[in-house]
Design a protein around this motif. Structure first.
Motif, PDB file in Angstrom:
ATOM      1  N   ALA A  92      44.677  32.673 -26.732  1.00  2.59           N
ATOM      2  CA  ALA A  92      44.789  33.068 -28.129  1.00  2.59           C
ATOM      3  C   ALA A  92      46.061  32.502 -28.758  1.00  2.59           C
ATOM      4  N   HIS A  93      45.936  31.991 -29.950  1.00  6.03           N
ATOM      5  CA  HIS A  93      47.006  31.499 -30.832  1.00  6.03           C
ATOM      6  C   HIS A  93      48.233  30.923 -30.112  1.00  6.03           C
ATOM      7  N   PRO A  94      48.091  29.816 -29.406  1.00  2.60           N
ATOM      8  CA  PRO A  94      49.254  29.218 -28.728  1.00  2.60           C
ATOM      9  C   PRO A  94      50.346  28.768 -29.695  1.00  2.60           C
ATOM     10  N   GLU A  95      49.976  28.553 -30.973  1.00  3.03           N
ATOM     11  CA  GLU A  95      50.981  28.134 -31.952  1.00  3.03           C
ATOM     12  C   GLU A  95      52.062  29.193 -32.176  1.00  3.03           C
ATOM     13  N   ARG A  96      51.821  30.425 -31.726  1.00  5.66           N
ATOM     14  CA  ARG A  96      52.822  31.493 -31.875  1.00  5.66           C
ATOM     15  C   ARG A  96      53.819  31.539 -30.726  1.00  5.66           C
ATOM     16  N   TYR A  97      53.532  30.848 -29.640  1.00  9.84           N
ATOM     17  CA  TYR A  97      54.347  31.001 -28.440  1.00  9.84           C
ATOM     18  C   TYR A  97      55.563  30.090 -28.491  1.00  9.84           C
ATOM     19  N   ARG A  98      56.709  30.678 -28.259  1.00 11.17           N
ATOM     20  CA  ARG A  98      57.972  29.947 -28.393  1.00 11.17           C
ATOM     21  C   ARG A  98      57.997  28.709 -27.506  1.00 11.17           C
ATOM     22  N   ALA A  99      57.490  28.826 -26.283  1.00 12.73           N
ATOM     23  CA  ALA A  99      57.503  27.686 -25.367  1.00 12.73           C
ATOM     24  C   ALA A  99      56.678  26.526 -25.910  1.00 12.73           C
ATOM     25  N   VAL A 100      55.550  26.833 -26.537  1.00 10.60           N
ATOM     26  CA  VAL A 100      54.701  25.796 -27.123  1.00 10.60           C
ATOM     27  C   VAL A 100      55.361  25.215 -28.367  1.00 10.60           C
ATOM     28  N   GLN A 101      56.002  26.052 -29.159  1.00 12.57           N
ATOM     29  CA  GLN A 101      56.698  25.576 -30.350  1.00 12.57           C
ATOM     30  C   GLN A 101      57.799  24.587 -29.988  1.00 12.57           C
ATOM     31  N   LYS A 102      58.421  24.794 -28.839  1.00 14.78           N
ATOM     32  CA  LYS A 102      59.501  23.905 -28.412  1.00 14.78           C
ATOM     33  C   LYS A 102      58.967  22.645 -27.738  1.00 14.78           C
ATOM     34  N   ASP A 103      57.808  22.762 -27.080  1.00 13.36           N
ATOM     35  CA  ASP A 103      57.316  21.640 -26.269  1.00 13.36           C
ATOM     36  C   ASP A 103      55.795  21.682 -26.222  1.00 13.36           C
ATOM     37  N   VAL A 104      55.145  20.761 -26.928  1.00 12.27           N
ATOM     38  CA  VAL A 104      53.685  20.766 -27.004  1.00 12.27           C
ATOM     39  C   VAL A 104      53.044  20.496 -25.644  1.00 12.27           C
ATOM     40  N   SER A 105      53.797  19.917 -24.715  1.00  9.87           N
ATOM     41  CA  SER A 105      53.225  19.637 -23.397  1.00  9.87           C
ATOM     42  C   SER A 105      52.852  20.911 -22.652  1.00  9.87           C
ATOM     43  N   VAL A 106      53.466  22.044 -23.022  1.00  6.87           N
ATOM     44  CA  VAL A 106      53.086  23.330 -22.426  1.00  6.87           C
ATOM     45  C   VAL A 106      51.629  23.633 -22.769  1.00  6.87           C
ATOM     46  N   ALA A 107      51.233  23.361 -23.999  1.00  5.56           N
ATOM     47  CA  ALA A 107      49.832  23.566 -24.405  1.00  5.56           C
ATOM     48  C   ALA A 107      48.928  22.524 -23.756  1.00  5.56           C
ATOM     49  N   GLU A 108      49.398  21.296 -23.653  1.00  6.80           N
ATOM     50  CA  GLU A 108      48.608  20.254 -22.999  1.00  6.80           C
ATOM     51  C   GLU A 108      48.292  20.643 -21.560  1.00  6.80           C
ATOM     52  N   ARG A 109      49.260  21.235 -20.901  1.00 12.59           N
ATOM     53  CA  ARG A 109      49.061  21.644 -19.508  1.00 12.59           C
ATOM     54  C   ARG A 109      47.986  22.725 -19.409  1.00 12.59           C
ATOM     55  N   LEU A 110      47.966  23.651 -20.360  1.00  8.02           N
ATOM     56  CA  LEU A 110      46.934  24.682 -20.359  1.00  8.02           C
ATOM     57  C   LEU A 110      45.549  24.066 -20.496  1.00  8.02           C
ATOM     58  N   VAL A 111      45.432  23.065 -21.370  1.00  7.12           N
ATOM     59  CA  VAL A 111      44.149  22.379 -21.538  1.00  7.12           C
ATOM     60  C   VAL A 111      43.793  21.628 -20.258  1.00  7.12           C
ATOM     61  N   ASP A 112      44.770  20.976 -19.646  1.00  3.65           N
ATOM     62  CA  ASP A 112      44.515  20.274 -18.390  1.00  3.65           C
ATOM     63  C   ASP A 112      44.058  21.223 -17.293  1.00  3.65           C
ATOM     64  N   MET A 113      44.495  22.475 -17.366  1.00  7.72           N
ATOM     65  CA  MET A 113      44.056  23.475 -16.393  1.00  7.72           C
ATOM     66  C   MET A 113      42.599  23.885 -16.604  1.00  7.72           C
ATOM     67  N   GLY A 114      42.039  23.528 -17.756  1.00  6.22           N
ATOM     68  CA  GLY A 114      40.665  23.920 -18.058  1.00  6.22           C
ATOM     69  C   GLY A 114      40.562  25.016 -19.091  1.00  6.22           C
ATOM     70  N   CYS A 115      41.701  25.428 -19.668  1.00  6.38           N
ATOM     71  CA  CYS A 115      41.673  26.445 -20.728  1.00  6.38           C
ATOM     72  C   CYS A 115      41.192  25.831 -22.038  1.00  6.38           C
TER      73      CYS A 115
END
Length: 271
Positions: free
Chosen positions: A132-155
């Motif tokens: 849910a709403h990864p754009e709200r997470y501070r770690a994602v706001q600082k580094d988009v690769s955190v979200a990329e990793r979630l997608v790579d995991m299959g999320c």
């Protein structure tokens, strides 16, 4: 259009206060082009009351004139840990294997390591994890690769439509734009707590595409360490091949990063 994240159930969380507001939100959803809603009340303190939430769902369904409604939950990670991973059996979208997971807005990149373990456990139980709403997470706001990793995991990643107006905390628009630019989202949902949020959904859906990057991704064609795979199978009971491959690959990546970091530190220490 299916809205997969919505706080439309009457009187159970910080969404609709009563049935009248629920029905007003339903009409707003129809005007925004929504043809099906997954009702996802908060599974977190202080709101979570499983039986009360199901009762509210049945009340709304009985008054919705046949509009397609599905029961689900927005499951807070901390609450899931408290309840135990087996509780997922009762918290996924009713009738599907989809599981909507909410992470902490303040979590740093290190905390996401724990999230990865939980996600893997859910995948091993056969659930499709939606973040849910990864754009709200501070770690994602600082580094988009955190979200990329979630997608790579299959999320799959879900944007909450109020980002179009700055977001719940006023700082989500730019991070959301970066995630859209990287083609990482699979869903735009209303995350509606009131009628006005459906105006945001209509605007967001008109402006942004959700051709999630995961559609073009598959489990990487890698050579898996068979001994590591067997160890994980025995320890976790996970025999989901795709989840297993991802787990071993990530463990190898993590070991490589740690080795590189230690080597760098060692070199620095002796310079």
């Amino acid at each position: 259009m299916r809205d997969i994240h919505c706080h439309i159930l009457p009187g159970v969380d910080d969404g609709a206060a009563d049935l009248d507001e629920s029905l007003a939100m339903l009409e707003a959803a129809k005007r925004a082009g929504v043809t099906r809603i997954v009702c996802t009340p908060h599974c977190r303190d202080p709101y979570f009351d499983y039986d009360k939430m199901w009762d509210a769902f049945e009340l709304l369904r009985d008054n919705a004139d046949g509009f397609p409604l599905q029961m689900g939950f927005e499951v807070n990670h901390r609450k899931l840990v408290e309840l135990g991973i087996d509780a997922a059996e009762h918290l996924h979208f009713d009738g599907t294997n989809e599981f909507l997971l909410e992470l902490s807005t303040h979590a740093d990149a290190y905390a996401f390591r724990e999230y990865e373990n939980t996600i893997y456990d859910l995948q091993c139980r056969g659930y499709q994890v939606i973040i849910a709403h990864p754009e709200r997470y501070r770690a994602v706001q600082k580094d988009v690769s955190v979200a990329e990793r979630l997608v790579d995991m299959g999320c799959k990643l879900q944007a909450s439509a109020d980002f179009i107006a700055g977001g719940r905390f006023g700082r989500e628009k730019k991070p959301a734009q970066r995630l859209f630019d990287q083609n990482l989202y699979s869903f735009i949902a209303s995350d509606a707590h009131n009628v006005g949020h459906y105006d945001c959904l209509a605007k967001a859906r008109a402006k942004f595409s959700v051709r999630g990057a995961h559609f073009a991704k598959s489990v990487p064609n890698v050579r898996v360490n068979e001994r590591a795979a067997m160890d994980i199978q025995l320890k976790t009971g996970c025999f989901d091949d795709a989840a297993l491959v991802r787990r071993v690959v990530f463990m190898d990546e993590r070991a490589t990063r740690m080795s590189s970091t230690l080597s760098t530190r060692t070199r620095t220490a002796f310079m």
